[in-house]
Design a protein around this motif. Structure first.
Motif, mmCIF file in Angstrom:
data_model
loop_
_atom_site.group_PDB
_atom_site.id
_atom_site.type_symbol
_atom_site.label_atom_id
_atom_site.label_comp_id
_atom_site.label_asym_id
_atom_site.label_seq_id
_atom_site.Cartn_x
_atom_site.Cartn_y
_atom_site.Cartn_z
ATOM 1 N N SER A 8 0.844 -1.193 0.000
ATOM 2 C CA SER A 8 0.000 0.000 0.000
ATOM 3 C C SER A 8 0.881 1.245 0.000
ATOM 4 O O SER A 8 2.115 1.162 0.045
ATOM 5 N N ASP A 9 0.258 2.405 -0.051
ATOM 6 C CA ASP A 9 0.977 3.668 -0.118
ATOM 7 C C ASP A 9 1.662 3.955 1.218
ATOM 8 O O ASP A 9 1.017 4.000 2.266
ATOM 9 N N THR A 10 2.972 4.165 1.171
ATOM 10 C CA THR A 10 3.747 4.385 2.393
ATOM 11 C C THR A 10 4.309 5.806 2.482
ATOM 12 O O THR A 10 5.179 6.066 3.311
ATOM 13 N N HIS A 11 3.811 6.707 1.647
ATOM 14 C CA HIS A 11 4.363 8.068 1.636
ATOM 15 C C HIS A 11 4.169 8.770 2.987
ATOM 16 O O HIS A 11 5.068 9.488 3.448
ATOM 17 N N LEU A 12 3.002 8.573 3.605
ATOM 18 C CA LEU A 12 2.759 9.212 4.899
ATOM 19 C C LEU A 12 3.715 8.690 5.957
ATOM 20 O O LEU A 12 4.247 9.463 6.766
#
Length: 249
Positions: A191-195
């Motif tokens: 999943s998106d791990t940018h945060l």
């Protein structure tokens, strides 16, 4: 949080020593065992000595005892799992176990830095303001510094653990490390791990840099104060204060 995590795997695998030849595994296992025993026993002796000797009930030794306690906790969080993996030949660690380990590792690592910064500030007050040391470094202030450090460390660890727990892990569950660290876990997420990466860079970075700056500034000011002392004997006496509290502190 639970609704967003659609992980297809239920546990992680810690490779640890498994990538090493058998003889290297045994040597590393012995080194890990000796290391944790020396660390734990040494720090427990420090805590015992400070607790039983009334002459050591000073701010500096109060901070030192807390630092020893944190070191014991840090070693007890990561190394026993490494030893268990080697003995039981079971590299699996559950999601909850991994994230629990991550939480405590983050908390103890940041707490260690905070305590070093607090100890540097204590030495700054002792050397640069020796006549006001007793009035500045009160029991209330010492307790506040330690409690505040614990709160900030715990909140930081909780933030990263909760953000990590919301991620999804679809296939790969192999962590090429001895313990659950944030970076290798993020690499496994689908999943998106940018945060997560932003929070690690900003919050964790800030909490690492701030104590370092405090330590650096404190010892620069200490060095400047010592160099202003005219006599060599006076300089040595001032430098010795860096390692032992002033009388009556």
């Amino acid at each position: 949080m639970g609704g967003t995590n659609q992980s297809m795997v239920s546990e992680f695998l810690l490779l640890g020593l498994s990538r090493q030849p058998q003889q290297h595994q045994q040597l590393l296992f012995l080194l890990f065992l000796i290391s944790v025993l020396v660390t734990v026993l040494g720090n427990l002796l420090i805590i015992l000595a400070i607790g039983t000797d009334s002459h050591l009930h000073t701010p500096m030794y109060f901070f030192l005892s807390n630092l020893s306690f944190v070191d014991v906790c840090f070693s007890s969080t990561s190394v026993p799992k490494v030893l268990a993996i080697h003995i039981l030949r079971n590299q699996a660690i559950s999601f909850s176990g991994c994230f629990t380990q991550l939480y405590f590792l983050c908390a103890f690592a940041v707490m260690d830095n905070f305590l070093l910064a607090v100890m540097a500030y204590d030495r700054f007050v002792a050397i640069c303001h020796p006549l006001h040391y007793a009035t500045k470094m009160t029991h209330q202030l010492c307790a506040l510094l330690v409690v505040g450090s614990w709160v900030l460390s715990s909140l930081n660890a909780l933030l990263h653990t909760l953000l990590m727990a919301r991620l999804s892990f679809c296939a790969d569950n192999i962590i090429p490390h001895f313990f659950c660290d944030a970076t290798p876990i993020l690499k496994l997420s689908c999943s998106d791990t940018h945060l997560n990466e932003l929070m690690i860079l900003f919050v964790a970075g800030l909490l690492m840099i701030a104590p370092f700056v405090c330590i650096l500034v404190s010892y620069v000011l200490i060095a400047c104060a010592v160099l202003r002392v005219s006599s060599t004997r006076g300089r040595w006496k001032a430098f010795s204060t860096c390692s032992s509290p002033p009388a009556g502190g």
